[in-house]
Scaffold this motif. Structure first.
Motif, mmCIF file in Angstrom:
data_model
loop_
_atom_site.group_PDB
_atom_site.id
_atom_site.type_symbol
_atom_site.label_atom_id
_atom_site.label_comp_id
_atom_site.label_asym_id
_atom_site.label_seq_id
_atom_site.Cartn_x
_atom_site.Cartn_y
_atom_site.Cartn_z
ATOM 1 N N UNK A 6 -34.379 -32.309 -46.966
ATOM 2 C CA UNK A 6 -34.491 -30.919 -46.523
ATOM 3 C C UNK A 6 -35.153 -30.093 -47.623
ATOM 4 N N UNK A 7 -36.327 -29.519 -47.378
ATOM 5 C CA UNK A 7 -36.984 -28.698 -48.408
ATOM 6 C C UNK A 7 -36.082 -27.595 -48.942
ATOM 7 N N UNK A 27 -44.779 -35.830 -59.223
ATOM 8 C CA UNK A 27 -43.610 -35.724 -58.353
ATOM 9 C C UNK A 27 -43.890 -34.898 -57.098
ATOM 10 N N UNK A 28 -43.791 -35.548 -55.972
ATOM 11 C CA UNK A 28 -43.823 -34.899 -54.660
ATOM 12 C C UNK A 28 -42.733 -35.566 -53.838
ATOM 13 N N UNK A 29 -41.677 -34.829 -53.521
ATOM 14 C CA UNK A 29 -40.519 -35.420 -52.871
ATOM 15 C C UNK A 29 -40.724 -35.523 -51.364
ATOM 16 N N UNK A 30 -40.525 -36.717 -50.839
ATOM 17 C CA UNK A 30 -40.667 -36.956 -49.412
ATOM 18 C C UNK A 30 -39.538 -36.241 -48.676
ATOM 19 N N UNK A 32 -39.189 -35.959 -45.105
ATOM 20 C CA UNK A 32 -39.206 -36.273 -43.679
ATOM 21 C C UNK A 32 -38.327 -37.505 -43.466
ATOM 22 N N UNK A 33 -37.153 -37.297 -42.872
ATOM 23 C CA UNK A 33 -36.181 -38.374 -42.706
ATOM 24 C C UNK A 33 -36.745 -39.522 -41.874
ATOM 25 N N UNK A 34 -37.559 -39.196 -40.889
ATOM 26 C CA UNK A 34 -38.149 -40.221 -40.036
ATOM 27 C C UNK A 34 -39.076 -41.137 -40.831
ATOM 28 N N UNK A 35 -39.899 -40.545 -41.702
ATOM 29 C CA UNK A 35 -40.820 -41.334 -42.527
ATOM 30 C C UNK A 35 -40.043 -42.208 -43.503
ATOM 31 N N UNK A 36 -38.986 -41.653 -44.086
ATOM 32 C CA UNK A 36 -38.140 -42.432 -45.008
ATOM 33 C C UNK A 36 -37.630 -43.684 -44.306
ATOM 34 N N UNK A 37 -37.120 -43.506 -43.093
ATOM 35 C CA UNK A 37 -36.598 -44.640 -42.330
ATOM 36 C C UNK A 37 -37.676 -45.657 -41.978
ATOM 37 N N UNK A 38 -38.873 -45.160 -41.641
ATOM 38 C CA UNK A 38 -39.978 -46.062 -41.293
ATOM 39 C C UNK A 38 -40.416 -46.900 -42.496
ATOM 40 N N UNK A 191 -48.062 -32.867 -45.455
ATOM 41 C CA UNK A 191 -47.037 -31.891 -45.072
ATOM 42 C C UNK A 191 -45.627 -32.472 -45.058
ATOM 43 N N UNK A 192 -45.520 -33.773 -45.292
ATOM 44 C CA UNK A 192 -44.204 -34.423 -45.314
ATOM 45 C C UNK A 192 -43.578 -34.420 -46.702
ATOM 46 N N UNK A 193 -44.190 -33.694 -47.642
ATOM 47 C CA UNK A 193 -43.713 -33.689 -49.022
ATOM 48 C C UNK A 193 -43.391 -32.280 -49.498
ATOM 49 N N UNK A 194 -42.505 -32.231 -50.483
ATOM 50 C CA UNK A 194 -42.238 -30.983 -51.197
ATOM 51 C C UNK A 194 -42.342 -31.266 -52.697
ATOM 52 N N UNK A 195 -43.240 -30.562 -53.394
ATOM 53 C CA UNK A 195 -44.310 -29.722 -52.843
ATOM 54 C C UNK A 195 -45.387 -30.602 -52.193
ATOM 55 N N UNK A 196 -46.202 -30.019 -51.328
ATOM 56 C CA UNK A 196 -47.236 -30.783 -50.632
ATOM 57 C C UNK A 196 -48.364 -31.135 -51.602
ATOM 58 N N UNK A 197 -48.756 -32.407 -51.673
ATOM 59 C CA UNK A 197 -49.888 -32.790 -52.521
ATOM 60 C C UNK A 197 -51.207 -32.344 -51.877
ATOM 61 N N UNK A 198 -52.303 -32.590 -52.564
ATOM 62 C CA UNK A 198 -53.612 -32.184 -52.056
ATOM 63 C C UNK A 198 -54.241 -33.226 -51.143
ATOM 64 N N UNK A 199 -53.588 -34.374 -51.008
ATOM 65 C CA UNK A 199 -54.166 -35.474 -50.225
ATOM 66 C C UNK A 199 -53.124 -36.053 -49.287
ATOM 67 N N UNK A 200 -53.598 -36.769 -48.274
ATOM 68 C CA UNK A 200 -52.701 -37.500 -47.389
ATOM 69 C C UNK A 200 -52.408 -38.870 -47.990
#
Length: 281
Positions: A6-7, A27-30, A32-38, A191-200
């Motif tokens: 949770x951001x 450091x960019x913290x993931x 998104x719970x769904x992505x973590x599980x995947x 957009x799944x990270x906090x803070x959001x990086x500049x790349x996917x």
């Protein structure tokens, strides 16, 4: 328990402990719970499996791995985050966090100490600025690694999965292919990270098979590096650093390779054949 995907709760947790994401560690913290599980599910873990995680962070992926594996050992370089794990990883008894730089860790010693010498999987969100270094360290460690599942920059994943003849096919690609074939499991938005990086990003999974041939690793790499030393030049020109023009032409013909071919057209098997011709006669 703190929701570390949770951001809002991440921000609050870091603020309460006078911490913030450190750019020097990428450091960019993931979040998104769904992505973590995947990611954790994409490894294909059994309950008897062991996992080495690179970068504990706040423990989101660590938690997901711990409920799927027998034991998780996680390496974290940021001492500030280590103090938070008593909150974020409380109750996960099969998790051990080690303070350290993964590039300086002895993976074989970790394997002996924590996994009883048994083969293990590697997983982690790799800092983008040292992704290649970490991957090559893992591949060359001679530790009994079964697979590597890593979050990497999308462009790096595409380069590692490039095929011979592709523009992205490079010496790094060919060097990694000595051990096995990587695949992109799925892509992850910035957009799944906090803070959001500049790349996917993308999740790269590397299943480690037996080497492609009986050529020693160092000889294979020597051929690859020489062949790619100047991308626009032909194999004949680049491989002359290893022998005379006449000898190089003979070797290339023995391997059924046109001397005018460029390195990015060769398969790993062809690099192996060249290494045998150059070094094993």
């Amino acid at each position: 328990m703190v929701n570390v995907t949770s951001p809002r709760e991440i921000t609050q947790l870091l603020s309460e402990n006078n911490l913030s994401p450190l750019k020097k560690f990428g450091q960019n913290f993931l979040c998104d719970e769904n992505i973590v599980g995947k990611i954790a599910g994409g490894i294909g873990l059994a309950e008897s499996d062991y996992v080495l995680e690179i970068g504990t962070g706040l423990g989101a992926l660590t938690r997901a791995l711990s409920v799927r594996a027998k034991k998780v050992v996680s390496v974290e370089i940021d001492t500030g985050l280590l103090a938070l794990h008593s909150k974020t990883l409380s109750g996960f008894s099969n998790v051990t966090v080690i303070e350290g730089d993964i590039l300086k860790c002895d993976l074989q010693e970790i394997c002996r100490t924590y996994f009883g010498g048994r083969p293990f999987h590697v997983c982690g969100n790799l800092p983008y600025y040292i992704t290649s270094k970490i991957l090559m360290m893992l591949l060359e460690s001679e530790a009994p690694i079964l697979s590597i599942t890593a979050m990497v920059q999308k462009e790096v994943a595409q380069r590692l999965c490039a095929q011979p003849g592709d523009t992205d096919y490079s010496s790094l690609t060919a060097s990694c292919l000595y051990y096995g074939r990587p695949e992109i499991l799925f892509e992850v938005s910035r957009n799944c990270f906090y803070p959001a990086p500049d790349v996917d990003s993308a999740i790269l999974r590397f299943s480690l098979d037996e080497p492609l041939c009986d050529v020693p690793r160092e000889k294979y790499v020597k051929i690859v590096r020489a062949a790619f030393s100047m991308r626009r030049k032909t194999l004949l020109n680049n491989l002359k650093s290893l022998g005379s023009a006449d000898s190089v032409i003979t070797i290339l013909k023995n391997c059924n390779i046109d001397p005018k071919t460029r390195a990015q057209s060769l398969t790993p098997v062809q690099f192996c054949s060249l290494a045998k011709e150059f070094f094993q006669k």
